[in-house]
Every structure is written in structure tokens, then in C-alpha cells.
Design a protein around this motif. Structure first.
Motif: not given
Ligand code: SF4
Length: 687
Positions: A215-220, A274-283, A285-292
């Protein structure tokens, strides 16, 4: 001497995997297969299959295949048996069922099965015998109960967007809570096609799986916290203008309430859970939101938790917030099994089913066999079982209790199997079963939209018999009458398909399956969702499922009912699937055993250091249900406090002869049941 051309016979993979691959099997002679390959005739699986089925000859012609019926001649569980005839075996089973039923009533008999084959005739025919004889009914909970509830709570029905769309149309592909590199190779094939075109691939999973590595991004995430991640993503989507309010007003039930609700579910809030960073969660979400054109493939893994239905529902809300459902390559898929308009009455004897008869929970086998009155619904004990297509002595949660129950001297157990499994070792009568290349059957799929018929490829070895034949033989002896018992599997398939308005069996087989994909508007729910008001439901009506619905959050949330880490049990265990096993199947094939090596616990390197663990150390994982002994593998890519053991290894491969499910709980997930295999707190001791 003329060389005979290699005969290639089309078939379908029957295993418990949503890919249901179309196959081509080399038929070397009437009793021998060669290599198995994927068939190009199915445009979803398009020639790709997993390595374990590619080597199916290894399993079909394995020297340990059961070849004749046997009766027990040693103590329960000893595995000591003597050969008997089919007549003696079936007479013994029928007599035992009759004697037990005469003493306790018919509910004392519990036919028990699962997904060793997904073929509908050979798997589900056992239900016809159950219903005709009024034996205890079946509540199937080991796999999809939690994920189904969560998905249906929002969309209303188990169907979604065709995954084939992602190849050419998705900009962002999310594989959430699954590891298709190990379990559904075709998902990976499509996801990588999208990635090659430039799409971003995101994987949400508690550990760095083979899929996450691609993957390009992995959220553990921490296990069981996916609902919090989805809520925080919705927070960002609403707060930063990514919500499609026109879509929300037209297609969803309570968008204003949802927006107010997630206003407090910030990335910082989710980071703590979740143990993830707030930045990685927001990032994310933005990637998800920027494309339909964002597509989420929701897998089963993240639902195998007490809060799994809430997590699945929360994730399924995301495309409704951005309106991604409207676009080609946008939306989500969990499963497609509701697409097939199949009338199952003949296969399962639904015309004679009586819903007043108790339905026993498959995952509560240990509690049921050890006499828990609640698990038995206050009814008689279970004193007789026929087991087909499953190996509960390995795959059921709370294994100590399961083994105690299976060892009961007053339990009559008949197991119809391909190998002498650890469940079969407890049996009084063992019957040899065919594999899919040795019988006819037909198959729905969950990951795609084809309905496929398969003919047998070779003759069965030894005295192996197909499930349908065994059920018929028992029906005859028990005096059970139903026209399904008088028909061949092919006749049942043909009747069922015609009755369901689908292609007949011969046509389906000749054409390589019937694609039941709906048109674009229906697939994307543009004519409405399958709920009463045709809207996507952010407010889940958990009451419709029964059980403990009243305790559940109505709007998506983090539902904190998991078996959380404590000072005494500081690790959360994920009992994940291995690459070359499929549940307990393939654990007998030498190539799979070589690849998987031995039961291994993957532990974060910082935890290893804190515990003084190095690679290969012998570890005991334990909790109040039991202990298992494994070997350590320090591994990056998972959070501290998470331990991962891949594969349902046979119990005999553990030093103390108890497998991973000695640790997992049979407590039902919310609202109305479902096994919680990835929701387990344990301690780790170097031993
Ligand atoms: S990927 Fe799944 S369906 Fe396909 S061959 Fe392998 S086990 Fe069977």
C-alpha cells in the motif's frame, strides 16, 4: 503411441473465500487431477487464483485422505478406529439418532456444518434433514453475523458496488480490515491494477500484512477501534467542506444529527483510542474527501470484535457523507450475496422448517456441549451430532470448553470428512467425504457477482461419498421424506435455478457462470437504498436484529465493549488468517506447512525489548480461558500492545496441544451474536 491431449475441465473453487474463483482443472485420467489454474471466463477472477488451490492435486491425492467408513475402538479422542462398511456406519448413526431422540426429544440431535465447501447442495442439504426430523436448528455465527449486521444497518442489504470498477475508475482504494494477499488474491489483483494507473492504495489493519506492504499508506489501528477512526474521518469531512450536502439531503436519513454528533469526534479524540496520530487520521480523511472516486473494500476482519457491527456500520457511512456512491469507481463493497435471486427451499427443506424449534449458536459449541442452560435455550442436552464441512475442535472459540464437550462419553458424534481432523478424532463414526473435484455443486459468490455451476471432474477415491449421498442414506434409515432426498444434486440445481428464474444448470456450466451484476444505478443505490425509506441510515436500527441492541450507539461511534488490555493482560491478540491455510483446511498439505513454518507470535520490537524477547524465543500467551505456546517474531508495523498470530494451526502443532482458539472467547458480539476472534486480551510470558 499417440499422446492424449491434456483434458481441461472447468470448475469452481468451493473454499471459504469470497473470491469463488472460476477454475480450470487438468484431468489426467478418471481418478487423477493435475495442475489447477484460474479461468479467464470469469471477468472478476480473470485467471488468477491463490497458490494453495493451484496445488490442489496435493490435497486431492494426499495419502492421508479418508477412504472408508470407520468406527471408534479406543477412548474418545484417541483417534483409534476400525474399518466398517457404509451400511454398518449409516445404520449405527441412524440408530443412535433415534435412540437419543426417543429419550430426550428430537432437539437433542444437532446437525453441525459450515464452510468447508461453499457449494449450496453439498453444504446446505444437511438442513433438509434437520428440518424434516425437527432436530435443533442452526444459528450461523462464526463468520458474517457481525459484518452483515453492520453493513445492513446502513444500506439495508448485503450488496455493494462492483469491485471491477476500481481498475479503471477509482482514484483512492481503501482495503479496510482484511488481508487479501493471504485471503482473497483477486481483490489485490484489482487494487494493484488501480494503483498502476495512479490510484492511491490505503490499508487499514492492526498489523503490517502482505497487503499493507503493497500500500501507499498503512494505518495500523488498535484492534477494535475502527469505528473511532471512521468517526474522526467524518468529523474532518464535515468540518473541511468535503461533505456532499445535496447527496446527504436526498439519500440519507439524518445528516444534520450526524454532523452535530461527529463534531466532538475529532482526530485527537480518535488518536487516543486508535493509537494513530491525529495528523495521520486527518490526512487520510482529506485524501478520502478530495476525490469522489474513492472505493472502500470492507473486509470481515475488523468486524470480528464485540463492537464489530458498529465498526462496520461506521465505515459504511463514509461514502454516504462524501456522496462517493454516485460515481463510477466510488462507493464501497462488503459482499454481494443478496444479489442472487435463489429459491433455497428445495436445497434446505425450508418448506418444512419450524421456527419454534430452538436455534443453537454455532460459536457457542463449548457452552452447549458442557450443558450451559442459556446456550441450550433451556432445552434438552445435545447428545447426538452429525458434523460436515467443519472442524470445530480447531476453529471454534473457547477451545478448552469445546474439547471438554466433544470428549463427553454420552455424546454420539458422527463426522463426515476428507481427512481425520481433530474433530473427527473425537467421533464414534467417521465417514469419508469427497472434495469439490469429485462431486457436482453450484456456488454464489460474495466478492463478485457470478453464479457458477460445477460438474465433478474425477471419480471419488476409495469409498468416499458426497454429502448429499450421506444425507440421503440417513434420511432413508430415519424415515425422513422430502423430494430433495429423491433427487440427484444436478436435478436439485436444475430445479432450483429454473424456479429462481436463472439459467438452467447445463447452460450455466457451459457458459462459465451467470453474471448477476445489476445495472449501474442499482449497484450504486441511485434508485435508493434497501431500507424502508430508501435512504442510507446513519441512525442504525439495531433493534431489528434483536439481542442486546438497546446498549448500542444509534449513531456511529467507538463502542467500548471490547476485551481491552489491562495491567494483567496488556496485549490485544489478533488471530489472523495465514497465507496458505484456509481456516483449518490446507493445514494437512506439505507445501502449506512448509511455508507457514510453525505457530508464531509477531510482537512490536519495543515490546520485545521491554520483555527481553528475541526472535525464536518460546512464548506463552494466556488468559482466563487457556494458554498457548508459540515462538516470537519481532515485527515492525503494529502498535505496542498488539500481538498477531497467523493461521489456525492444528492443536497438535502447539507444545501443549492447544491451538490459538484456546484464547478466543465465545461471548457473542453485539447486537445478536457473532464470533469475536480478534477481540482478546492476553498476557505474554517468555518461557
Ligand atoms: S483465492 Fe479463494 S476462491 Fe480463489 S482459488 Fe484461492 S481459496 Fe479459492
Amino acid at each position: 503411441m499417440a499422446i492424449r491431449p491434456l483434458e481441461i475441465v472447468p470448475s469452481v473453487c468451493p473454499h471459504d473465500c469470497t473470491s469463488t474463483c472460476a477454475l480450470e482443472v487438468e484431468r489426467l485420467d478418471e481418478r487423477t487431477i493435475g495442475r489447477v489454474r484460474g479461468s479467464q471466463r470469469n471477468t472478476y477472477t480473470r485467471g488468477v487464483i491463490c497458490e494453495k488451490v493451484g496445488r490442489y492435486a496435493e490435497r486431492t491425492h494426499h495419502p492421508d485422505r479418508l477412504m472408508h467408513p470407520m468406527k471408534r475402538v479406543g477412548p474418545k479422542g484417541s483417534g483409534r478406529f476400525a474399518r466398517i462398511s457404509w451400511d454398518e456406519a449409516l445404520d449405527t448413526v441412524a440408530r443412535a439418532f433415534q435412540e437419543k431422540a426417543a429419550r430426550h426429544g428430537p432437539e437433542t440431535v444437532w446437525p453441525y456444518y459450515y464452510a468447508g465447501t461453499m457449494g449450496l447442495v453439498q453444504r446446505d442439504g444437511i438442513n433438509r434433514l434437520r428440518h424434516v426430523m425437527r432436530y435443533s436448528r442452526w444459528f450461523s455465527t462464526i463468520c458474517v453475523t457481525l459484518s452483515d449486521s453492520g453493513w445492513i444497518a446502513g444500506t439495508g442489504m448485503k450488496r455493494g458496488v462492483d469491485l471491477r470498477e476500481i481498475d479503471d475508475h477509482s482514484d483512492l482504494v481503501v482495503i479496510w480490515g482484511g488481508n487479501p494477499v493471504n485471503t482473497q488474491v483477486n481483490v489485490m489483483n484489482h487494487a494493484l491494477a488501480a494503483k498502476r494507473r495512479g490510484a492511491t492504495l490505503v490499508v487499514v489493519d492492526p498489523y503490517r500484512t502482505g497487503t499493507a506492504e503493497r500500500a501507499d499508506i498503512h494505518l495500523a489501528v488498535r484492534p477494535g477501534t475502527d469505528g473511532a477512526l471512521a468517526c474522526a474521518m467524518m468529523h474532518v469531512l464535515f468540518a473541511e467542506g468535503f461533505a456532499d450536502w445535496d447527496y446527504l439531503r436526498a439519500y440519507t436519513d439524518a445528516p444534520d444529527e450526524l454532523a452535530r454528533h461527529v463534531a466532538t469526534r475529532t482526530p485527537e479524540w480518535a488518536a487516543a483510542i486508535t493509537g494513530l496520530s491525529a495528523e495521520s487520521i486527518a490526512d487520510f480523511a482529506r485524501r478520502y474527501g478530495r476525490t469522489k472516486r474513492s472505493f472502500i473494500r470492507c473486509h470481515h476482519g475488523f468486524s470480528r470484535s464485540r463492537n464489530g457491527a458498529v465498526n462496520m456500520h461506521a465505515v459504511s457511512c463514509l461514502p454516504a457523507v462524501t456522496g462517493a456512491w454516485q460515481y463510477e469507481g466510488g462507493g464501497a463493497l462488503y459482499g454481494q450475496t443478496a444479489l442472487y435471486p435463489l429459491d433455497r427451499s428445495l436445497i434446505e427443506g425450508l418448506d418444512v422448517a419450524d421456527k419454534s424449534i430452538r436455534a443453537l449458536d454455532q460459536s457457542r459449541l463449548g457452552a452447549i456441549l458442557t450443558g450451559d442452560p442459556a446456550a441450550l435455550h433451556g432445552g434438552p442436552p445435545v447428545t447426538a451430532m452429525l458434523v460436515q464441512n467443519t472442524n470445530p475442535a480447531m476453529v471454534c472459540p473457547d477451545l478448552n470448553l469445546v474439547h471438554r464437550g466433544l470428549a463427553r462419553e454420552d455424546l454420539f458424534l458422527c463426522v463426515h470428512e476428507q481427512f481425520l481432523t481433530e474433530t473427527a478424532a473425537f467421533a464414534d463414526i467417521v465417514l469419508p467425504a469427497t472434495t469439490f473435484v469429485e462431486h457436482d455443486d453450484f456456488y454464489t459468490a460474495s466478492g463478485h457477482t457470478y453464479f457458477q455451476v460445477a460438474r465433478k471432474v474425477i471419480e471419488p477415491p476409495g469409498e468416499c461419498r458426497e454429502n448429499h449421498e450421506v444425507i440421503r442414506g440417513l434420511a432413508r434409515r430415519l424415515g425422513a421424506t422430502h423430494r430433495g432426498f429423491e433427487m440427484t444434486p444436478w436435478e436439485i440445481m436444475d430445479w432450483t435455478l429454473k424456479r429462481s428464474g436463472m439459467w438452467d444448470a447445463e447452460t450455466n456450466w457451459r457458459r462459465g457462470g451467470q453474471d448477476c451484476a445489476p445495472p449501474f444505478r442499482k449497484a450504486h443505490f441511485l434508485d435508493g437504498f434497501e431500507t424502508a425509506d430508501h435512504r442510507f441510515h446513519f441512525k442504525a436500527d439495531w433493534k431489528r436484529f434483536g439481542g442486546r441492541w438497546a446498549q448500542m450507539p444509534v449513531l456511529p461511534d467507538h463502542f467500548d465493549v471490547i476485551d481491552g488490555a489491562t495491567a494483567a493482560k496488556p496485549f490485544r491478540l489478533v488471530a489472523a488468517p495465514a497465507r496458505t491455510f484456509l481456516n483449518s483446511t490446507f493445514t494437512e498439505t506439505p507445501s502449506s506447512r512448509r511455508r507457514e513454518v510453525r505457530p508464531t507470535a509477531c510482537v512490536n520490537p519495543a515490546d520485545c525489548e521491554a520483555l527481553g524477547i528475541v526472535e525464536g524465543d518460546r512464548l506463552t500467551l494466556g488468559n482466563e480461558r487457556g494458554e498457548v505456546i508459540v515462538h516470537a517474531m519481532p515485527r515492525e508495523g503494529q502498535q505496542r500492545g498488539v500481538v498477531v498470530v497467523e493461521g489456525v494451526w492444528p492443536n497438535k502443532h502447539f507444545e501443549n496441544r492447544l491451538g490459538i482458539n484456546a484464547l478466543t472467547s465465545s461471548e457473542p458480539g453485539f447486537p445478536h451474536g457473532g464470533a469475536v476472534f480478534h477481540d482478546t486480551a492476553v498476557w505474554i510470558r517468555k518461557s
